[in-house]
Every structure is written in C-alpha cells, then in structure tokens.
Design an enzyme around this catalytic site. Structure first.
Site, PDB file in Angstrom:
ATOM      1  N   ILE A 111      -4.586 -24.452 -60.410  1.00 61.00           N
ATOM      2  CA  ILE A 111      -3.246 -24.937 -60.061  1.00 61.00           C
ATOM      3  C   ILE A 111      -2.558 -25.618 -61.240  1.00 61.00           C
ATOM      4  CG2 ILE A 111      -1.933 -26.484 -58.555  1.00 61.00           C
ATOM      5  CD1 ILE A 111      -3.984 -25.970 -56.362  1.00 61.00           C
ATOM      6  N   HIS A 112      -3.279 -26.464 -61.975  1.00 61.97           N
ATOM      7  CA  HIS A 112      -2.716 -27.145 -63.154  1.00 61.97           C
ATOM      8  C   HIS A 112      -1.341 -27.730 -62.834  1.00 61.97           C
ATOM      9  CE1 HIS A 112      -5.933 -25.784 -65.777  1.00 61.97           C
ATOM     10  NE2 HIS A 112      -5.748 -24.539 -65.361  1.00 61.97           N
ATOM     11  N   SER A 113      -1.298 -28.615 -61.865  1.00 59.55           N
ATOM     12  CA  SER A 113      -0.012 -29.076 -61.331  1.00 59.55           C
ATOM     13  C   SER A 113       0.664 -30.150 -62.174  1.00 59.55           C
ATOM     14  CB  SER A 113      -0.221 -29.615 -59.903  1.00 59.55           C
ATOM     15  OG  SER A 113      -1.180 -30.661 -59.884  1.00 59.55           O
ATOM     16  N   ASN A 145       1.773 -30.550 -65.120  1.00 55.04           N
ATOM     17  CA  ASN A 145       2.931 -30.178 -65.938  1.00 55.04           C
ATOM     18  C   ASN A 145       3.758 -29.068 -65.288  1.00 55.04           C
ATOM     19  OD1 ASN A 145       0.885 -28.325 -66.327  1.00 55.04           O
ATOM     20  ND2 ASN A 145       1.510 -27.807 -68.398  1.00 55.04           N
ATOM     21  N   GLU A 161      -9.863 -26.134 -61.360  1.00 53.75           N
ATOM     22  CA  GLU A 161     -10.107 -26.908 -62.576  1.00 53.75           C
ATOM     23  C   GLU A 161     -10.508 -28.351 -62.307  1.00 53.75           C
ATOM     24  OE1 GLU A 161      -5.625 -27.308 -61.878  1.00 53.75           O
ATOM     25  OE2 GLU A 161      -7.154 -25.748 -61.668  1.00 53.75           O
TER      26      GLU A 161
END
Length: 386
Positions: free
Chosen positions: A107-109, A111, A130
């Site tokens: 997802i890397h939310s 940024n 992650e």
C-alpha cells in the site's frame, strides 16, 4: 457450494486476485499452487482473466487448480470479499472498492494522500504487505521483493552502463589488465545486500555504506568477508562520488532524508549512473523522478538516473512465486478466520493493518498527512463490538 458471508466473519468463502494495472507491472499475487491450496480448503478463488499470464501462469493453470476466471475486473471486485494484489490501489480501482472488503497488497500510504483518502472513505480493511512484522525488525513480506529489487537493480545498472545504452561503456567486472567498475551502494538492508551480492559476483569493486556500524560489521565479517564498508555520512559520500561509476540507492524513503543532493551530482563522472531502487521523489536521491521499464533512464548534469519503482516486475515469474510463497500463509489465515480474528491472533498481521473501516491505523501515514490516528488494537476493539 459456498455460502456468502461478510469478510469480518470466520469464513471459508469468496476471495481474490486481479490483473495489475500499474504501467509495466507483470507480477501476480497468487500462483496456481496457492490457488489450489485455498480451493482445497473450501475457499472460492476468483481471478481476472490473464492475471498471471505475463508471469508465465496461464488461466488454464488456475482453472486446473480449482479457481474461477472472470473476464472483468469490476466483477472480481464485486464478488471478492478479499482482494489480493501486488501494487497499491490506483485511481481506476477507487470506485470498485466497497465497505468491509479486505485489501491485502503493498500500500505504501504515507506518501500517497489520495489513495489514503479513498481507502478511508470506502471503509475497506487495508493490510499492507510492507508493514507486516512480528518484531518491528523483520518484514517477511517485504524482504523477498527487496532482495530481488536489489539484484535486478544491479543487473539493470550494469546493462545501462553499456555504450549501446548511452552509458559510460564500462563492464562491471572489468577485463584482464582493465580495472572493474567502481560501485557504491547506499544502505546495507535486504535491498543493498541483494545488490552487493550480484555486484561482487560480477567482479565489481564494491563499497557498501550504512549508518549502522553493527550492520556494517556483520556484513564485513559474516555476509561478505572483506567487502569495503563506509559509515554513511555526508563527508564519506562526497569523498567517493567522484570515483563512482554506478551508485545504487537502497535506502528506504523517509521525508526530508537526502543523501545525494542535486548539487552533488556535479561531483560525479559524466556518464556515471544512479540506480535509485527506492525511487521516491524527495527521498535519498534528491534528483530522482519515477521512470518505467519502457523508458527507464533520464539524465541530469551528465549523470544517468534509473528510477523504476517496480524492478521485480522485470523477472515476473520468479518474483510472483517468491511473493506468493511469503504471503500465502497470511492469506490463508485471513481467509480462514476473517480479518478481525486474524489480526487479533496474529501480531504480524495486526502491525500491517493500516485501514480499518474508516479508521487510519498506521501512525507514519497519520503523521505524514496530519490525519487522525487510531491504534490498531483500539480500532479492532471498537469494530468487534458492532
């Protein structure tokens, strides 16, 4: 024949995988072996047609494993209680999300504020690969892709040094009577170790930099005995940049963290190449901007920049199998128990929970975007009583 249950119940029901729509993404989140295991346990597995084709896994292999193939991504989202993906949710997928649906992917939310807002508004349950961790140090779903990204980044870097690719024309391992390329790697985590492994195997002159002296000691004494290591401070980076033919950034994105500034590019050789494996703008390499597999390199001040965000996609078959091997036990647990019980029982899954039916449960995203934060335990307790 399975019955239809909600995703928060303990179920043996409907799940699954879509074809990735991100440019240049060829991986698939679930292999036929994984589909067979889930189907054998009574779960209904649905995939979008050709989801695994680019990774060498045709629809027939999934059918033989007991999965159903749907022709339309909208049908996959409509029928599936849990979506298992590789990449983040992209704008064409935003309107397909529905309340209570589990989204299990990278997802890397922190940024990605637009994606964050959609995941909150749609009230999905978002669990990020992650961030799945039991101890805050080992990340079992990030490690496999990190290692592969480091290896692929080094291979692609070596290739784009070729004269015919517009590079400096230096062979990584040199030749009899000709010195090898000088490679510097920023970061001695799984990405950096993967890159170093391939660079050393190809005969390069490698320097590995990190801010952890303990990690550098471990690398030098145990992992790669005799490798050159440097403490990663600005003075050391400035000192080595003029010598470097290939610079690999393996430092994860962090707001405001810059190791190589735009001005520092002037210290580097013309035709030197930077491979930014993290490749987040505003990250360790100030001059980074996203590139793609189709057009991977751009030049600033005579220095090439390769900033492809999904490097493991270049080896989609290997990467898909590696990712599925790592994620499958968690997928099975979520499928068997439902997300509430699975996250209560499994601390690693609970750490990966970033979105819980309108609650933001991942602190770094809340801080980065100045949003309200609810600890995962509190969100689970509140939702469990509904």
């Amino acid at each position: 024949m399975t019955k239809s249950l909600t995703a928060c119940e303990s179920t043996n029901d409907d799940y699954w995988s879509t074809q990735e729509i991100k440019d240049g993404e060829h991986r698939v989140s679930l292999t036929p072996i994984g589909a067979e295991m889930l189907a054998a346990q009574g779960h209904r597995v649905v995939l979008e047609t050709a989801a695994g084709l680019a990774a060498g896994m045709p629809d027939d292999a999934y059918r033989q494993a007991g999965a159903e193939i749907l022709a339309d991504i909208r049908e996959v989202y409509r029928q599936a209680e849990m979506i298992v993906k590789v990449k983040e949710i992209l704008p064409p997928e935003y309107p397909l999300l529905r309340e209570g649906q589990i989204v299990f992917t990278y997802i890397h939310s922190a940024n990605k504020p637009d994606q964050t807002q959609v995941l909150l508004d749609s009230k999905v349950v978002g669990i990020a690969y992650e961030n799945v961790t039991a101890d805050g140090r080992e990340f079992p779903l990030l490690t496999p892709m990190s290692e592969i990204a480091g290896e692929v980044g080094m291979v692609m870097g070596a290739y784009h040094l070729f004269t015919v690719q517009g590079g400096s024309g230096i062979l990584l391992g040199g030749a009899p009577g000709v010195e090898p390329a000088k490679v510097a790697i920023l970061g001695a985590g799984h990405v950096g170790i993967g890159a170093a492994r391939y660079a050393l195997a190809m005969g390069a002159d490698v320097t590995l930099l990190d801010i952890s002296l303990q990690r550098l000691r471990e690398v030098r004494h145990t992992i790669f005995p005799g490798i050159r290591t440097l403490y990663c401070i600005r003075a050391n980076v400035v000192r080595i940049l003029p010598e470097v033919d290939l610079l690999i950034n393996a430092v994860k994105w962090s707001p405001g963290l810059t190791i190589v500034s735009r001005e520092m590019l002037k210290l580097m050789k013309k035709k030197a190449l930077i491979v930014d494996i993290d490749c987040e703008p505003g990250g360790a390499i100030e001059s980074c901007a996203y590139t793609t597999h189709a057009d991977p390199v751009f030049e600033i001040d005579g220095v090439g920049h390769l900033c492809v965000a999904n490097l493991p996609s270049a080896v989609a078959s290997t990467a898909s199998r590696s990712l599925s091997n790592a994620t499958l036990p968690y997928v099975v647990e979520l499928a068997d128990k439902g997300w509430l019980r699975a996250c209560k029982d499994n601390a690693a899954l609970r750490a990966g929970l970033g979105f819980a039916k309108g609650y933001l449960t991942f602190l770094p995203t809340a801080k980065a975007q100045n949003r309200a934060f609810t600890p995962a335990d509190e969100a689970i307790a509140m939702l469990e009583g509904r």
